[in-house]
Design a protein around this motif. Structure first.
Motif, PDB file in Angstrom:
ATOM      1  N   SER A 224       1.037  -1.086   0.127  1.00 29.33           N
ATOM      2  CA  SER A 224      -0.235   0.330  -0.179  1.00 29.33           C
ATOM      3  C   SER A 224       1.235   1.301   0.113  1.00 29.33           C
ATOM      4  CB  SER A 224      -1.132   0.063   1.480  1.00 29.33           C
ATOM      5  OG  SER A 224      -0.351   0.968   2.036  1.00 29.33           O
ATOM      6  N   GLY A 225       2.484   1.211   0.371  1.00 33.40           N
ATOM      7  CA  GLY A 225       2.907   2.998   0.244  1.00 33.40           C
ATOM      8  C   GLY A 225       2.481   2.716   1.849  1.00 33.40           C
ATOM      9  N   GLU A 226       2.474   2.425   2.339  1.00 32.50           N
ATOM     10  CA  GLU A 226       2.151   2.980   4.003  1.00 32.50           C
ATOM     11  C   GLU A 226       1.861   1.758   5.458  1.00 32.50           C
ATOM     12  OE1 GLU A 226      -1.631   5.311   4.553  1.00 32.50           O
ATOM     13  OE2 GLU A 226      -1.760   5.450   2.607  1.00 32.50           O
ATOM     14  N   ASN A 227       2.836   2.701   6.206  1.00 33.72           N
ATOM     15  CA  ASN A 227       2.787   1.971   7.684  1.00 33.72           C
ATOM     16  C   ASN A 227       1.127   1.735   7.617  1.00 33.72           C
ATOM     17  OD1 ASN A 227       5.696   1.606   7.823  1.00 33.72           O
ATOM     18  ND2 ASN A 227       5.536   3.687   8.391  1.00 33.72           N
ATOM     19  N   LEU A 228       0.615   0.225   8.596  1.00 32.72           N
ATOM     20  CA  LEU A 228      -0.318   0.567   8.176  1.00 32.72           C
ATOM     21  C   LEU A 228      -0.812  -0.151   9.791  1.00 32.72           C
ATOM     22  CD1 LEU A 228      -1.919  -1.886   4.948  1.00 32.72           C
ATOM     23  CD2 LEU A 228      -2.023   0.569   5.636  1.00 32.72           C
ATOM     24  N   PRO A 229      -1.821   0.076  10.969  1.00 36.72           N
ATOM     25  CA  PRO A 229      -1.377  -0.103  12.468  1.00 36.72           C
ATOM     26  C   PRO A 229      -2.192  -1.063  12.530  1.00 36.72           C
ATOM     27  CG  PRO A 229      -1.707   1.889  12.230  1.00 36.72           C
ATOM     28  CD  PRO A 229      -1.665   1.915  10.489  1.00 36.72           C
ATOM     29  N   GLN A 230      -3.311  -1.786  11.820  1.00 34.98           N
ATOM     30  CA  GLN A 230      -4.054  -3.167  12.168  1.00 34.98           C
ATOM     31  C   GLN A 230      -4.332  -2.739  10.593  1.00 34.98           C
ATOM     32  OE1 GLN A 230      -6.419  -3.207  15.597  1.00 34.98           O
ATOM     33  NE2 GLN A 230      -7.758  -3.088  14.119  1.00 34.98           N
ATOM     34  N   VAL A 231      -4.631  -4.908  10.100  1.00 32.89           N
ATOM     35  CA  VAL A 231      -4.730  -5.616   9.004  1.00 32.89           C
ATOM     36  C   VAL A 231      -5.448  -6.599   9.410  1.00 32.89           C
ATOM     37  CG1 VAL A 231      -4.360  -7.204   7.332  1.00 32.89           C
ATOM     38  CG2 VAL A 231      -3.072  -4.443   7.756  1.00 32.89           C
ATOM     39  N   GLN A 232      -6.684  -6.725   9.339  1.00 27.72           N
ATOM     40  CA  GLN A 232      -7.732  -7.740   9.515  1.00 27.72           C
ATOM     41  C   GLN A 232      -8.066  -8.886   8.468  1.00 27.72           C
ATOM     42  OE1 GLN A 232     -10.845  -7.096  12.516  1.00 27.72           O
ATOM     43  NE2 GLN A 232     -12.438  -8.861  11.451  1.00 27.72           N
ATOM     44  N   LEU A 233      -8.236 -10.448   8.765  1.00 27.04           N
ATOM     45  CA  LEU A 233      -8.211 -11.013   8.192  1.00 27.04           C
ATOM     46  C   LEU A 233      -9.601 -11.861   8.197  1.00 27.04           C
ATOM     47  CD1 LEU A 233      -4.741 -12.299   5.880  1.00 27.04           C
ATOM     48  CD2 LEU A 233      -6.710 -10.519   5.334  1.00 27.04           C
ATOM     49  N   ASN A 234     -10.740 -12.088   7.633  1.00 28.54           N
ATOM     50  CA  ASN A 234     -11.623 -13.422   8.214  1.00 28.54           C
ATOM     51  C   ASN A 234     -11.306 -14.564   6.736  1.00 28.54           C
ATOM     52  OD1 ASN A 234     -11.893 -10.918   9.902  1.00 28.54           O
ATOM     53  ND2 ASN A 234     -13.760 -10.940   9.558  1.00 28.54           N
ATOM     54  N   GLY A 235     -12.017 -15.752   7.610  1.00 29.91           N
ATOM     55  CA  GLY A 235     -11.775 -16.769   6.465  1.00 29.91           C
ATOM     56  C   GLY A 235     -12.758 -16.742   6.064  1.00 29.91           C
ATOM     57  N   ALA A 236     -13.683 -17.819   5.556  1.00 25.03           N
ATOM     58  CA  ALA A 236     -14.514 -17.445   4.369  1.00 25.03           C
ATOM     59  C   ALA A 236     -16.102 -17.972   5.483  1.00 25.03           C
ATOM     60  CB  ALA A 236     -14.457 -19.030   3.448  1.00 25.03           C
ATOM     61  N   SER A 237     -17.002 -16.950   5.465  1.00 26.29           N
ATOM     62  CA  SER A 237     -18.109 -17.270   5.881  1.00 26.29           C
ATOM     63  C   SER A 237     -19.278 -17.770   5.532  1.00 26.29           C
ATOM     64  CB  SER A 237     -18.751 -15.556   6.491  1.00 26.29           C
ATOM     65  OG  SER A 237     -18.514 -14.823   4.909  1.00 26.29           O
ATOM     66  N   ALA A 238     -20.445 -18.016   5.957  1.00 23.95           N
ATOM     67  CA  ALA A 238     -21.625 -18.309   5.435  1.00 23.95           C
ATOM     68  C   ALA A 238     -22.101 -18.033   3.716  1.00 23.95           C
ATOM     69  CB  ALA A 238     -22.584 -18.776   6.228  1.00 23.95           C
ATOM     70  N   PHE A 239     -22.305 -16.832   4.365  1.00 21.76           N
ATOM     71  CA  PHE A 239     -22.086 -15.598   3.056  1.00 21.76           C
ATOM     72  C   PHE A 239     -20.903 -15.631   1.902  1.00 21.76           C
ATOM     73  CE2 PHE A 239     -22.790 -13.708   6.897  1.00 21.76           C
ATOM     74  CZ  PHE A 239     -24.596 -13.744   6.437  1.00 21.76           C
ATOM     75  N   ASP A 240     -20.011 -16.011   1.497  1.00 21.30           N
ATOM     76  CA  ASP A 240     -18.859 -16.116   0.594  1.00 21.30           C
ATOM     77  C   ASP A 240     -18.084 -17.121   1.307  1.00 21.30           C
ATOM     78  OD1 ASP A 240     -18.262 -15.306  -1.734  1.00 21.30           O
ATOM     79  OD2 ASP A 240     -16.365 -13.016  -0.860  1.00 21.30           O
ATOM     80  N   MET A 241     -18.396 -18.446   0.483  1.00 20.84           N
ATOM     81  CA  MET A 241     -17.622 -19.737   1.215  1.00 20.84           C
ATOM     82  C   MET A 241     -16.168 -20.175   0.052  1.00 20.84           C
ATOM     83  SD  MET A 241     -20.619 -21.700   2.422  1.00 20.84           S
ATOM     84  CE  MET A 241     -19.621 -22.780   3.694  1.00 20.84           C
ATOM     85  N   CYS A 242     -15.328 -20.815   0.661  1.00 20.28           N
ATOM     86  CA  CYS A 242     -14.458 -21.619  -0.081  1.00 20.28           C
ATOM     87  C   CYS A 242     -15.147 -22.495  -1.638  1.00 20.28           C
ATOM     88  CB  CYS A 242     -13.293 -21.805   0.476  1.00 20.28           C
ATOM     89  SG  CYS A 242     -11.986 -20.670   1.409  1.00 20.28           S
ATOM     90  N   GLN A 243     -14.242 -22.802  -2.161  1.00 20.28           N
ATOM     91  CA  GLN A 243     -14.893 -23.639  -2.897  1.00 20.28           C
ATOM     92  C   GLN A 243     -13.750 -24.220  -3.766  1.00 20.28           C
ATOM     93  OE1 GLN A 243     -17.265 -22.325  -6.820  1.00 20.28           O
ATOM     94  NE2 GLN A 243     -19.346 -23.990  -5.661  1.00 20.28           N
ATOM     95  N   ASP A 244     -14.455 -26.186  -3.698  1.00 22.30           N
ATOM     96  CA  ASP A 244     -13.242 -26.869  -4.296  1.00 22.30           C
ATOM     97  C   ASP A 244     -13.316 -27.201  -6.027  1.00 22.30           C
ATOM     98  OD1 ASP A 244     -15.000 -29.098  -4.535  1.00 22.30           O
ATOM     99  OD2 ASP A 244     -14.303 -30.106  -2.558  1.00 22.30           O
ATOM    100  N   ASN A 245     -13.189 -28.179  -6.759  1.00 20.07           N
ATOM    101  CA  ASN A 245     -13.224 -27.824  -8.515  1.00 20.07           C
ATOM    102  C   ASN A 245     -14.487 -29.199  -8.595  1.00 20.07           C
ATOM    103  OD1 ASN A 245     -11.283 -30.336  -7.093  1.00 20.07           O
ATOM    104  ND2 ASN A 245     -11.699 -30.940  -9.206  1.00 20.07           N
TER     105      ASN A 245
END
Length: 296
Positions: free
Chosen positions: A61-82
């Motif tokens: 981003s070119g900036e120092n970031l005090p906090q970055v949050q990552l969330n796993g897949a949820s019921a509204f947007d899930m991972c998927q296999d082939n």
């Protein structure tokens, strides 16, 4: 000649108008995850019943970031296999598995992390993954999704005649199996060692005799409800724990009581955990351990 000049002027006006539209579109375009971060998949592999996806994440981003949050897949947007199966996921930056994790990131910094999908489809035909996750960062005024498609899945598990590790950084070796008679009853001791290749010292590394999900079983179908584990082969308990240093190994003996004399192989799972370390699976699994290893 006048007509040609007019034609050129009209063409120039059209091109200028189109260029302005493009500039306006770029200005109005919503930023995406890849505008601020670069994620690379370093490994995607089955671990027991689960799937672990390791990655690096770089702040571009070119900036120092005090906090970055990552969330796993949820019921509204899930991972998927082939095969079309969908999954939730958890995430870790080196500690316990969580639905959501946070960290600070300096400009240009790269960190490592992992996603975990539990109970991944058992079929070998499920061999690719579309990884879905969410990212938010208040310093960038960003809240959006990330997606990496068609990640190839590796499968190096031992599912018969051996030991299936509970983590890619732990190596288990069966050393001997010994049959004994104690207080007039037959027992079998399974001695094995575990090598720590995680790159970290594992605090409160614990192995329990058995697991909550299954009981030891022999090839005749008999299940065993009485078992214990030991460091030295003499003092047996329901569970033992230690500090397992990086690059070191520890020996254990797992004991089954009242063993069926007709048994020729044994299957069992041992629960395994450590403080603040994300194992890929909750149990180390022993399959088809043969009576040929038994020494009277």
């Amino acid at each position: 000649m006048k007509h040609l000049k007019c034609l050129f002027m009209m063409l120039f006006a059209v091109l200028a108008f189109a260029s302005c539209d493009e500039l306006t579109d770029d200005k109005d375009k919503e930023p995406t995850f890849s505008d601020y971060f670069q994620m690379k998949i370093t490994n995607c592999e089955r671990v027991g019943d689960n799937l672990q996806v390791n990655f690096t994440l770089k702040n571009i981003s070119g900036e120092n970031l005090p906090q970055v949050q990552l969330n796993g897949a949820s019921a509204f947007d899930m991972c998927q296999d082939n095969l079309g199966n969908t999954y939730y996921s958890n995430i870790s930056f080196g500690s316990n598995w969580m639905e959501s994790v946070r960290t600070s990131m300096s400009k240009g910094e790269t960190i490592t992390g992992s996603f975990l999908i539990t109970n991944f489809n058992a079929s070998s035909k499920a061999n690719k993954l579309n990884l879905i996750f969410e990212c938010s960062c208040s310093a960038l005024n960003f809240n959006g999704r990330g997606e990496i498609d068609k990640i190839k899945i590796q499968d190096n598990r031992i599912l018969s005649n051996g030991i299936c590790t509970n983590d890619l950084g732990l190596a288990y070796t069966l050393e001997k199996v010994q049959k004994k008679t104690i207080n007039g009853k037959s027992v079998v001791d399974f001695t094995f060692s575990v090598q720590n290749n995680t790159g970290e010292d594992l605090q409160n590394f614990q192995i329990s005799a058995g697991s909550f999900s299954s009981y030891p079983q022999d090839n005749t179908g008999k299940q065993y409800y009485n078992s214990e584990i030991s460091f030295d082969g003499y003092t047996f308990k329901g569970a033992v724990f230690c500090k397992l240093l990086d690059s070191s190994s520890q020996q254990y003996t797992f004991r089954l009581y009242d063993v069926n004399s007709k048994a020729t192989t044994f299957d069992f799972k041992l629960a395994c955990s450590a403080t603040d370390y994300p194992f890929g699976n909750g149990t180390v699994d022993f399959y088809d351990i043969p009576v040929s290893y038994l020494v009277n």
